[in-house]
Design an enzyme around this catalytic site. Structure first.
Site, PDB file in Angstrom:
ATOM      1  N   GLN A  95       0.855  -1.204   0.000  1.00 14.93           N
ATOM      2  CA  GLN A  95       0.000   0.000   0.000  1.00 14.93           C
ATOM      3  C   GLN A  95       0.883   1.244   0.000  1.00 14.93           C
ATOM      4  OE1 GLN A  95      -3.569  -0.590   2.876  1.00 14.93           O
ATOM      5  NE2 GLN A  95      -1.951  -1.945   3.612  1.00 14.93           N
ATOM      6  N   ASN A  96       2.188   1.035   0.203  1.00 19.78           N
ATOM      7  CA  ASN A  96       3.102   2.165   0.338  1.00 19.78           C
ATOM      8  C   ASN A  96       3.449   2.755  -1.018  1.00 19.78           C
ATOM      9  OD1 ASN A  96       3.038   1.491   3.036  1.00 19.78           O
ATOM     10  ND2 ASN A  96       4.976   0.369   2.982  1.00 19.78           N
ATOM     11  N   ILE A  97       3.674   4.054  -1.021  1.00 18.79           N
ATOM     12  CA  ILE A  97       4.071   4.726  -2.262  1.00 18.79           C
ATOM     13  C   ILE A  97       5.575   4.994  -2.265  1.00 18.79           C
ATOM     14  CG2 ILE A  97       1.792   5.731  -2.692  1.00 18.79           C
ATOM     15  CD1 ILE A  97       2.776   8.362  -1.489  1.00 18.79           C
ATOM     16  N   HIS A 113      -1.294   1.549  -4.364  1.00 19.47           N
ATOM     17  CA  HIS A 113      -1.647   2.980  -4.285  1.00 19.47           C
ATOM     18  C   HIS A 113      -0.699   3.857  -5.075  1.00 19.47           C
ATOM     19  CE1 HIS A 113      -3.770   1.889  -0.258  1.00 19.47           C
ATOM     20  NE2 HIS A 113      -4.455   1.515  -1.316  1.00 19.47           N
ATOM     21  N   GLY A 179       2.686  -4.405   9.083  1.00 17.13           N
ATOM     22  CA  GLY A 179       2.621  -2.956   9.282  1.00 17.13           C
ATOM     23  C   GLY A 179       1.472  -2.249   8.604  1.00 17.13           C
ATOM     24  N   SER A 181      -2.789  -1.124   9.308  1.00 19.78           N
ATOM     25  CA  SER A 181      -3.938  -1.101  10.238  1.00 19.78           C
ATOM     26  C   SER A 181      -5.164  -1.729   9.589  1.00 19.78           C
ATOM     27  CB  SER A 181      -4.256   0.353  10.601  1.00 19.78           C
ATOM     28  OG  SER A 181      -4.639   1.048   9.400  1.00 19.78           O
TER      29      SER A 181
HETATM   30  N1  APR Z   1       6.727  -2.099  12.603  1.00 18.81           N
HETATM   31  C1  APR Z   1       5.591  -2.711  12.155  1.00 18.81           C
HETATM   32  N2  APR Z   1       4.369  -2.134  12.158  1.00 18.81           N
HETATM   33  C2  APR Z   1       4.295  -0.877  12.644  1.00 18.81           C
HETATM   34  C3  APR Z   1       5.423  -0.169  13.131  1.00 18.81           C
HETATM   35  C4  APR Z   1       6.674  -0.834  13.092  1.00 18.81           C
HETATM   36  N3  APR Z   1       7.806  -0.243  13.541  1.00 18.81           N
HETATM   37  N4  APR Z   1       5.002   1.070  13.551  1.00 18.81           N
HETATM   38  C5  APR Z   1       3.668   1.107  13.311  1.00 18.81           C
HETATM   39  N5  APR Z   1       3.245  -0.048  12.789  1.00 18.81           N
HETATM   40  C6  APR Z   1       1.886  -0.436  12.379  1.00 18.81           C
HETATM   41  C7  APR Z   1       0.770   0.184  13.198  1.00 18.81           C
HETATM   42  O1  APR Z   1       0.529  -0.575  14.380  1.00 18.81           O
HETATM   43  C8  APR Z   1      -0.391   0.086  12.215  1.00 18.81           C
HETATM   44  O2  APR Z   1      -1.000  -1.191  12.278  1.00 18.81           O
HETATM   45  O3  APR Z   1       1.686   0.025  11.066  1.00 18.81           O
HETATM   46  C9  APR Z   1       0.296   0.265  10.853  1.00 18.81           C
HETATM   47  C10 APR Z   1       0.131   1.661  10.276  1.00 18.81           C
HETATM   48  O4  APR Z   1      -1.229   1.836   9.940  1.00 18.81           O
HETATM   49  P1  APR Z   1      -1.623   3.077   9.018  1.00 18.81           P
HETATM   50  O5  APR Z   1      -0.924   4.295   9.507  1.00 18.81           O
HETATM   51  O6  APR Z   1      -3.122   3.073   8.906  1.00 18.81           O
HETATM   52  O7  APR Z   1      -0.976   2.747   7.590  1.00 18.81           O
HETATM   53  P2  APR Z   1      -1.562   1.803   6.457  1.00 18.81           P
HETATM   54  O8  APR Z   1      -2.303   0.645   7.041  1.00 18.81           O
HETATM   55  O9  APR Z   1      -0.450   1.488   5.525  1.00 18.81           O
HETATM   56  O10 APR Z   1      -2.607   2.783   5.702  1.00 18.81           O
HETATM   57  C11 APR Z   1      -3.228   2.260   4.553  1.00 18.81           C
HETATM   58  O11 APR Z   1      -4.197   4.441   4.158  1.00 18.81           O
HETATM   59  O12 APR Z   1      -3.922   6.705   4.124  1.00 18.81           O
HETATM   60  C12 APR Z   1      -3.994   5.581   3.332  1.00 18.81           C
HETATM   61  O13 APR Z   1      -3.046   5.335   1.220  1.00 18.81           O
HETATM   62  C13 APR Z   1      -2.731   5.383   2.569  1.00 18.81           C
HETATM   63  O14 APR Z   1      -1.657   3.312   1.977  1.00 18.81           O
HETATM   64  C14 APR Z   1      -2.219   4.037   3.050  1.00 18.81           C
HETATM   65  C15 APR Z   1      -3.474   3.368   3.576  1.00 18.81           C
END
Ligand code: APR
Length: 236
Positions: A95-97, A113, A179, A181
């Site tokens: 999902q990362n850019i 994404h 990593g 949510s």
């Molecule tokens: N190692 C592993 N996981 C981690 C760490 C770490 N050091 N630090 C945080 N996390 C976890 C958090 O516990 C959480 O579950 O990474 C996750 C981050 O969640 P989000 O910030 O919601 O990111 P993500 O799930 O990638 O968001 C999805 O949302 O805003 C949009 O397009 C954007 O691709 C993104 C999408």
């Protein structure tokens, strides 16, 4: 792990990553404390309407993010996933850019994404171009003469690769989720395409809640600890 499907020769390991895998490379996640969406409104910087309303603000938001990405380095988790390719067929659906998976050596990465190191025509999304350096100027245009925008999927836009990603998940011999949510659909629905009998390993210090999914194994750890350990086991 009771199901040893992933040990068979040519086993296919599918990995779904989110912002958490790049957190220890210094890139902010979105929803953790001090996350990106605490500093900005999604409606102002990550929607097609925002681009129509104030393209310079959107461009600046992504220029700043691109600068951070270029200054960041892959971490032990990115490198461990690249190492998996020595023994398995590996597909990373991210999902990362950012481009940290590629810079760590992973060769099969699906960006759901988009990717911040490329721009796209605001008129024809399939026209994409590499961005040299961190700044995409407001004066840059595609070969059709339309302004260039970040090659990123904004909220409210279609996710072109989601069908491909779902088909890949349906054929996984092992599924690893790192990593994320699972707050954003359709990416969050991909785990439901993985067959019940296939182990689904989740690596996250705060394991996200997953409903009606069988065969989940939880590793409550940061990516740079949990992923190298897991890869060490799989390469053993
Ligand atoms: N190692 C592993 N996981 C981690 C760490 C770490 N050091 N630090 C945080 N996390 C976890 C958090 O516990 C959480 O579950 O990474 C996750 C981050 O969640 P989000 O910030 O919601 O990111 P993500 O799930 O990638 O968001 C999805 O949302 O805003 C949009 O397009 C954007 O691709 C993104 C999408």
């Amino acid at each position: 792990m009771e199901n040893q499907a992933h040990q068979k020769p040519g086993a296919h390991i599918v990995v779904l990553t989110g912002a958490g895998i790049s957190a220890e490379s210094g890139l902010k996640t979105f929803r953790d404390t001090d996350g990106l969406w605490e500093g900005y409104n999604i409606e102002d910087v990550a929607t097609p309407e925002a681009w129509e309303r104030n393209p310079a603000l959107v461009q600046d938001f992504y220029n700043q993010r691109r600068k951070s990405v270029l200054e960041a380095q892959p971490n032990a988790a990115h490198y461990a996933l690249a190492k998996l390719e020595e023994k398995y067929k590996v597909t990373i659906i991210t999902q990362n850019i950012d481009d940290l998976h590629e810079r760590a050596g992973s060769t099969n990465v699906v960006h759901l994404h988009g990717i911040i190191t490329r721009s796209q025509s605001s008129k024809r999304p399939t026209l994409t171009y590499p961005i040299n350096g961190w700044e995409l100027g407001m004066d840059e245009v595609c070969q059709l003469g339309s302004p260039l925008r970040p090659h990123v999927v904004w909220f409210g836009e279609m996710v072109p690769m989601i069908e491909t990603a779902a088909q890949i998940c349906a054929k996984a011999d092992l599924f690893i989720l790192i990593g994320t949510s699972l707050a954003v659909y359709p990416a969050s629905g991909l785990i439901n395409y993985v067959p019940d009998e296939i182990p689904k390993i989740i690596v996250d210090p705060k394991i996200p809640t997953v409903y009606n999914v069988a065969n989940i194994i939880k590793i409550e750890a940061k990516a740079t600890v949990g992923v190298p350990e897991l890869v060490g086991e799989l390469m053993g």
